[in-house]
Design a protein around this motif. Structure first.
Motif, PDB file in Angstrom:
ATOM      1  N   GLY A   1       0.773  -1.049  -0.063  1.00 31.53           N
ATOM      2  CA  GLY A   1      -0.213  -0.085  -0.125  1.00 31.53           C
ATOM      3  C   GLY A   1       0.892   1.331   0.070  1.00 31.53           C
ATOM      4  N   TYR A   2       0.168   2.379   0.044  1.00 30.68           N
ATOM      5  CA  TYR A   2       1.047   3.714   0.134  1.00 30.68           C
ATOM      6  C   TYR A   2       0.114   4.756   0.606  1.00 30.68           C
ATOM      7  N   GLN A   3       0.766   5.705   1.094  1.00 35.70           N
ATOM      8  CA  GLN A   3       0.184   6.860   1.783  1.00 35.70           C
ATOM      9  C   GLN A   3       0.717   8.056   1.005  1.00 35.70           C
ATOM     10  N   VAL A   4       0.183   9.193   0.611  1.00 38.88           N
ATOM     11  CA  VAL A   4       0.512  10.603  -0.101  1.00 38.88           C
ATOM     12  C   VAL A   4       0.314  11.385   0.947  1.00 38.88           C
ATOM     13  N   VAL A   5       1.340  12.143   1.227  1.00 33.75           N
ATOM     14  CA  VAL A   5       1.473  13.116   2.537  1.00 33.75           C
ATOM     15  C   VAL A   5       1.895  14.549   1.858  1.00 33.75           C
ATOM     16  N   ASP A   6       1.261  15.492   2.396  1.00 35.05           N
ATOM     17  CA  ASP A   6       1.599  16.958   2.056  1.00 35.05           C
ATOM     18  C   ASP A   6       2.127  17.374   2.929  1.00 35.05           C
ATOM     19  N   VAL A   7       3.238  17.858   3.280  1.00 31.81           N
ATOM     20  CA  VAL A   7       4.109  18.264   4.426  1.00 31.81           C
ATOM     21  C   VAL A   7       5.108  19.320   4.144  1.00 31.81           C
ATOM     22  N   ASP A   8       5.540  20.095   4.993  1.00 28.10           N
ATOM     23  CA  ASP A   8       6.439  21.309   5.110  1.00 28.10           C
ATOM     24  C   ASP A   8       7.868  20.883   4.665  1.00 28.10           C
ATOM     25  N   SER A   9       8.191  19.635   5.045  1.00 32.35           N
ATOM     26  CA  SER A   9       9.642  19.563   4.636  1.00 32.35           C
ATOM     27  C   SER A   9      10.022  17.977   4.479  1.00 32.35           C
ATOM     28  N   GLU A  10      10.856  17.734   3.911  1.00 27.73           N
ATOM     29  CA  GLU A  10      11.508  16.263   3.848  1.00 27.73           C
ATOM     30  C   GLU A  10      11.519  15.556   4.933  1.00 27.73           C
ATOM     31  N   ALA A  11      12.210  16.352   6.090  1.00 32.29           N
ATOM     32  CA  ALA A  11      12.428  15.920   7.486  1.00 32.29           C
ATOM     33  C   ALA A  11      11.012  15.677   7.972  1.00 32.29           C
ATOM     34  N   ARG A  12       9.927  16.314   7.688  1.00 33.32           N
ATOM     35  CA  ARG A  12       8.392  15.662   8.028  1.00 33.32           C
ATOM     36  C   ARG A  12       8.001  14.318   7.636  1.00 33.32           C
ATOM     37  N   ALA A  13       8.328  14.266   6.346  1.00 33.03           N
ATOM     38  CA  ALA A  13       7.823  13.219   5.560  1.00 33.03           C
ATOM     39  C   ALA A  13       8.695  11.841   6.167  1.00 33.03           C
ATOM     40  N   LEU A  14       9.996  11.934   6.323  1.00 30.64           N
ATOM     41  CA  LEU A  14      10.791  10.863   6.990  1.00 30.64           C
ATOM     42  C   LEU A  14      10.322  10.573   8.545  1.00 30.64           C
ATOM     43  N   GLU A  15       9.809  11.665   9.437  1.00 32.32           N
ATOM     44  CA  GLU A  15       9.504  11.473  10.391  1.00 32.32           C
ATOM     45  C   GLU A  15       7.893  10.655  10.522  1.00 32.32           C
ATOM     46  N   ILE A  16       7.088  11.087   9.579  1.00 31.45           N
ATOM     47  CA  ILE A  16       5.858  10.034   9.566  1.00 31.45           C
ATOM     48  C   ILE A  16       6.203   8.807   8.711  1.00 31.45           C
ATOM     49  N   ALA A  17       7.281   8.361   7.743  1.00 29.51           N
ATOM     50  CA  ALA A  17       7.709   7.361   7.533  1.00 29.51           C
ATOM     51  C   ALA A  17       8.261   6.354   8.700  1.00 29.51           C
ATOM     52  N   ALA A  18       8.902   7.126   9.424  1.00 24.38           N
ATOM     53  CA  ALA A  18       9.393   6.305  10.663  1.00 24.38           C
ATOM     54  C   ALA A  18       8.125   5.890  11.506  1.00 24.38           C
ATOM     55  N   ARG A  19       7.350   6.576  11.776  1.00 28.88           N
ATOM     56  CA  ARG A  19       6.245   6.078  12.620  1.00 28.88           C
ATOM     57  C   ARG A  19       5.374   4.867  11.736  1.00 28.88           C
ATOM     58  N   VAL A  20       5.305   5.012  10.411  1.00 28.33           N
ATOM     59  CA  VAL A  20       4.557   4.002   9.757  1.00 28.33           C
ATOM     60  C   VAL A  20       5.697   2.912   9.800  1.00 28.33           C
ATOM     61  N   SER A  21       6.712   2.842   9.958  1.00 22.90           N
ATOM     62  CA  SER A  21       7.745   1.662  10.151  1.00 22.90           C
ATOM     63  C   SER A  21       7.699   0.997  11.583  1.00 22.90           C
ATOM     64  N   ALA A  22       7.414   1.863  12.314  1.00 22.97           N
ATOM     65  CA  ALA A  22       7.088   1.388  13.671  1.00 22.97           C
ATOM     66  C   ALA A  22       5.878   0.664  14.049  1.00 22.97           C
ATOM     67  N   VAL A  23       4.853   0.511  12.863  1.00 23.49           N
ATOM     68  CA  VAL A  23       3.779  -0.269  13.317  1.00 23.49           C
ATOM     69  C   VAL A  23       3.997  -1.593  14.193  1.00 23.49           C
ATOM     70  N   PRO A  24       3.098  -1.633  15.178  1.00 24.38           N
ATOM     71  CA  PRO A  24       3.444  -3.087  15.930  1.00 24.38           C
ATOM     72  C   PRO A  24       3.105  -4.276  15.051  1.00 24.38           C
ATOM     73  N   GLY A  25       3.979  -5.194  15.431  1.00 21.07           N
ATOM     74  CA  GLY A  25       3.792  -6.673  15.016  1.00 21.07           C
ATOM     75  C   GLY A  25       3.453  -7.610  15.965  1.00 21.07           C
ATOM     76  N   ARG A  26       3.983  -8.840  15.719  1.00 20.57           N
ATOM     77  CA  ARG A  26       3.953  -9.683  16.589  1.00 20.57           C
ATOM     78  C   ARG A  26       4.563  -9.448  17.927  1.00 20.57           C
TER      79      ARG A  26
END
Length: 147
Positions: free
Chosen positions: A85-110
């Motif tokens: 899947g994917y998300q499209v975000v509209d943010v102020d900076s690349e740093a914010r996009a990377l911050e959101i990506a880090a939160r997506v990567s941290a989704v809980p698993g097993r």
């Protein structure tokens, strides 16, 4: 504001246990995390779109020479090529996009442990090349980018 595409694929992090082997509460926590994150990003106006894709077993690949098309079925050989899947975000900076990506990567698993899935972050081009010279300039930037 700048748009970024955050691509989620089926690569696992440290725990490669397939989701169909997780407990129901683990799957629920995983999905609840995404719901809460997406709700927060919608409320802030940063989330433009989020899409979950069907599995690669339902994918089709089309190749055409302009007059004849050949359609083949998935699945693809490499699981890392399967876009979930994917998300499209509209943010102020690349740093914010990377911050959101880090939160997506941290989704809980097993066991509630963050999955650490790699999330590809790609800036959406506002204007693509309009002629051959502009395409040459664009290709020079993408093939000679030092990072």
């Amino acid at each position: 504001m700048t748009r970024y595409l955050l691509v989620v694929d089926f690569q696992s992090g440290p725990d490669d246990t397939p989701m169909d082997q997780w407990g129901p509460e683990e799957v629920a926590a995983h999905l609840d995390y995404y719901r809460a994150l997406n709700a927060e990003l919608e409320a802030s106006g940063e989330l433009l779109e989020t899409t979950i894709l069907t599995g690669p077993d339902l994918a089709k690949v089309v190749r055409s020479d302009g007059s004849t098309s050949v359609v083949t079925d998935g699945p693809f050989q490499e699981i890392k090529e399967w876009v979930a899947g994917y998300q499209v975000v509209d943010v102020d900076s690349e740093a914010r996009a990377l911050e959101i990506a880090a939160r997506v990567s941290a989704v809980p698993g097993r066991g509630g442990v963050p999955t650490q899935q790699p999330i590809q972050v790609r800036r959406v081009m506002d204007d693509g090349p309009g002629d051959a010279a502009a395409m040459d300039d664009f290709l020079a930037t993408v093939t000679h980018h030092d990072g």
